[in-house]
Design an enzyme around this catalytic site. Structure first.
Site, PDB file in Angstrom:
ATOM      1  N   SER A  11     126.579 -18.931 -46.196  1.00  0.00           N
ATOM      2  CA  SER A  11     128.015 -18.719 -45.992  1.00  0.00           C
ATOM      3  C   SER A  11     128.255 -17.247 -45.708  1.00  0.00           C
ATOM      4  O   SER A  11     127.513 -16.386 -46.219  1.00  0.00           O
ATOM      5  CB  SER A  11     128.792 -19.108 -47.252  1.00  0.00           C
ATOM      6  OG  SER A  11     130.148 -18.706 -47.125  1.00  0.00           O
ATOM      7  N   TYR A  42     130.103 -18.325 -56.183  1.00  0.00           N
ATOM      8  CA  TYR A  42     129.704 -19.057 -54.965  1.00  0.00           C
ATOM      9  C   TYR A  42     129.063 -18.087 -53.976  1.00  0.00           C
ATOM     10  O   TYR A  42     128.009 -18.383 -53.393  1.00  0.00           O
ATOM     11  CB  TYR A  42     130.945 -19.717 -54.352  1.00  0.00           C
ATOM     12  CG  TYR A  42     130.748 -20.278 -52.961  1.00  0.00           C
ATOM     13  CD1 TYR A  42     130.109 -21.495 -52.759  1.00  0.00           C
ATOM     14  CD2 TYR A  42     131.211 -19.582 -51.839  1.00  0.00           C
ATOM     15  CE1 TYR A  42     129.939 -22.002 -51.468  1.00  0.00           C
ATOM     16  CE2 TYR A  42     131.045 -20.088 -50.558  1.00  0.00           C
ATOM     17  CZ  TYR A  42     130.404 -21.300 -50.380  1.00  0.00           C
ATOM     18  OH  TYR A  42     130.236 -21.797 -49.106  1.00  0.00           O
TER      19      TYR A  42
HETATM   20  P1  NAP Z   1     132.480 -30.682 -47.757  1.00  0.00           P
HETATM   21  O1  NAP Z   1     133.304 -31.069 -46.578  1.00  0.00           O
HETATM   22  O2  NAP Z   1     133.137 -30.494 -49.089  1.00  0.00           O
HETATM   23  O3  NAP Z   1     131.259 -31.705 -47.882  1.00  0.00           O
HETATM   24  C1  NAP Z   1     130.327 -31.505 -48.908  1.00  0.00           C
HETATM   25  C2  NAP Z   1     129.165 -32.439 -48.695  1.00  0.00           C
HETATM   26  O4  NAP Z   1     128.157 -32.132 -49.679  1.00  0.00           O
HETATM   27  C3  NAP Z   1     129.559 -33.891 -48.899  1.00  0.00           C
HETATM   28  O5  NAP Z   1     128.776 -34.654 -48.002  1.00  0.00           O
HETATM   29  C4  NAP Z   1     129.152 -34.150 -50.347  1.00  0.00           C
HETATM   30  O6  NAP Z   1     128.828 -35.513 -50.603  1.00  0.00           O
HETATM   31  C5  NAP Z   1     127.891 -33.309 -50.432  1.00  0.00           C
HETATM   32  N1  NAP Z   1     127.507 -32.902 -51.790  1.00  0.00           N
HETATM   33  C6  NAP Z   1     128.199 -32.156 -52.679  1.00  0.00           C
HETATM   34  N2  NAP Z   1     127.488 -31.994 -53.814  1.00  0.00           N
HETATM   35  C7  NAP Z   1     126.310 -32.661 -53.632  1.00  0.00           C
HETATM   36  C8  NAP Z   1     125.178 -32.889 -54.440  1.00  0.00           C
HETATM   37  N3  NAP Z   1     125.078 -32.394 -55.679  1.00  0.00           N
HETATM   38  N4  NAP Z   1     124.167 -33.640 -53.931  1.00  0.00           N
HETATM   39  C9  NAP Z   1     124.247 -34.153 -52.677  1.00  0.00           C
HETATM   40  N5  NAP Z   1     125.302 -33.979 -51.865  1.00  0.00           N
HETATM   41  C10 NAP Z   1     126.328 -33.241 -52.345  1.00  0.00           C
HETATM   42  O7  NAP Z   1     131.707 -29.284 -47.480  1.00  0.00           O
HETATM   43  P2  NAP Z   1     131.492 -28.437 -46.131  1.00  0.00           P
HETATM   44  O8  NAP Z   1     132.636 -27.500 -45.998  1.00  0.00           O
HETATM   45  O9  NAP Z   1     131.091 -29.298 -45.007  1.00  0.00           O
HETATM   46  O10 NAP Z   1     130.263 -27.530 -46.614  1.00  0.00           O
HETATM   47  C11 NAP Z   1     128.923 -27.806 -46.242  1.00  0.00           C
HETATM   48  C12 NAP Z   1     128.105 -26.540 -46.496  1.00  0.00           C
HETATM   49  O11 NAP Z   1     128.649 -25.464 -45.727  1.00  0.00           O
HETATM   50  C13 NAP Z   1     128.123 -26.065 -47.950  1.00  0.00           C
HETATM   51  O12 NAP Z   1     126.867 -25.578 -48.320  1.00  0.00           O
HETATM   52  C14 NAP Z   1     129.154 -24.958 -47.937  1.00  0.00           C
HETATM   53  O13 NAP Z   1     128.938 -24.019 -48.968  1.00  0.00           O
HETATM   54  C15 NAP Z   1     128.905 -24.358 -46.572  1.00  0.00           C
HETATM   55  N6  NAP Z   1     130.024 -23.585 -46.033  1.00  0.00           N
HETATM   56  C16 NAP Z   1     131.238 -24.156 -45.773  1.00  0.00           C
HETATM   57  C17 NAP Z   1     132.282 -23.371 -45.281  1.00  0.00           C
HETATM   58  C18 NAP Z   1     133.642 -23.916 -44.971  1.00  0.00           C
HETATM   59  O14 NAP Z   1     134.586 -23.117 -44.744  1.00  0.00           O
HETATM   60  N7  NAP Z   1     133.834 -25.203 -44.943  1.00  0.00           N
HETATM   61  C19 NAP Z   1     132.064 -22.002 -45.052  1.00  0.00           C
HETATM   62  C20 NAP Z   1     130.818 -21.461 -45.330  1.00  0.00           C
HETATM   63  C21 NAP Z   1     129.808 -22.255 -45.815  1.00  0.00           C
HETATM   64  P3  NAP Z   1     129.962 -36.630 -50.985  1.00  0.00           P
HETATM   65  O15 NAP Z   1     130.652 -36.978 -49.674  1.00  0.00           O
HETATM   66  O16 NAP Z   1     129.185 -37.754 -51.556  1.00  0.00           O
HETATM   67  O17 NAP Z   1     130.896 -35.978 -51.965  1.00  0.00           O
END
Ligand code: NAP
Length: 251
Positions: free
Chosen positions: A145, A159
């Site tokens: 991130s 985080y």
């Molecule tokens: P999201 O929409 O909240 O989706 C999270 C995903 O992770 C879901 O598929 C969830 O599964 C799964 N998950 C959560 N905890 C888990 C666990 N313990 N074991 C297995 N699966 C798990 O998140 P996102 O925004 O796409 O983020 C994805 C990645 O990008 C993360 O690492 C996040 O830190 C990073 N990121 C995101 C952003 C942003 O602005 N969105 C920015 C920088 C980095 P369920 O559907 O079953 O709940």
């Protein structure tokens, strides 16, 4: 079995992981869509991939549980064939607050999922991909991130720290397995439109609030992050290892 091999996307049921899963399938990978609780979302991604002519399966596993991670890799191999790509994407933030007001349980769970989970998955991937264990090499992409370098003051310093650890994992593991046909890289998304803001951070208005502070003037889409992941997984990135690409609109 697919031409490219099998790719496991942790947290592939929603957001960035779901975009990576769809894109990987379009690029010829058989995709294992991992999720922790939302079976319906994971099944929907699998159906979408299959109806576009791709191959996929959904597997429940909490990546913070090392035994579940082993079962995830076993299931992916059984259902789809040998695993040659891992996208270490599952991640959470916990509710937004200053560090001095954060619950210990929030900090513990975020480190457990974002750091320990990524390490368990990367460890298991090397056990499947390295010729030391009979594997034929592969690629690992860790989702970091922009927070790792911004530090996320007043939001979620824990985080940001967890993503700093992910960057160290990328650098160290890349060097450790470079001679074994395994490339390890990262992608550091900036503000991206997904459920994470409302569901994990409890800050539903976050994208609208922060978009004006992004030099490109908007939040990114999961697909824009997936483009960088798929490039790193491709042969076009054959000389790229140990690096993290920032996909943050300049933030
Ligand atoms: P999201 O929409 O909240 O989706 C999270 C995903 O992770 C879901 O598929 C969830 O599964 C799964 N998950 C959560 N905890 C888990 C666990 N313990 N074991 C297995 N699966 C798990 O998140 P996102 O925004 O796409 O983020 C994805 C990645 O990008 C993360 O690492 C996040 O830190 C990073 N990121 C995101 C952003 C942003 O602005 N969105 C920015 C920088 C980095 P369920 O559907 O079953 O709940």
């Amino acid at each position: 079995m697919s031409e490219r091999g099998t790719c496991i996307v942790t947290g592939g049921s929603r957001g960035i992981g779901a975009a990576v899963a769809r894109d990987a399938a379009r690029n010829g990978w058989a995709v294992c869509v991992n999720y922790v609780g939302n079976a319906r979302a994971a099944e929907a991604v699998v159906r979408e991939i299959e109806s576009a002519g791709g191959t996929a399966c959904a597997v429940q596993a909490d990546t913070a549980d090392p035994a579940a991670v082993t079962r995830l890799f076993d299931a992916a191999r059984e259902k789809l064939g040998p695993v040659s790509a891992l996208v270490n994407n599952a991640g959470i933030t916990g509710p937004v607050s200053r560090l001095d007001q954060a619950e210990a349980e929030t900090i513990r769970r975020v480190i457990d999922v974002n750091v320990n989970g990524a390490l368990y998955c990367a460890r298991e991937a090397v056990r499947r991909m390295s010729p030391r264990y009979g594997g034929g090499g592969g690629v690992i992409v860790n989702i970091s991130s922009g927070a790792a370098t911004l530090g996320s003051p007043n939001d979620y310093v824990w985080y940001a720290a967890s993503k700093g650890a992910v960057d160290s994992l990328t650098v160290g593991l890349a060097k450790e397995v470079a001679g074994e046909g395994i490339r390890v890289n990262g992608v550091a998304p900036g503000l991206t439109v997904t459920d994470i803001h409302a569901e994990s951070s409890g800050d539903a208005g976050r994208v609208e609030k922060l978009a004006p502070s992004v030099p490109l003037g908007r939040a990114g889409t999961p697909e824009e992050v997936a483009n960088a992941v798929l490039w790193l997984m491709s042969d076009a990135a054959s000389y790229v290892t140990g690096t993290t690409i920032r996909v943050s609109g300049g933030r």
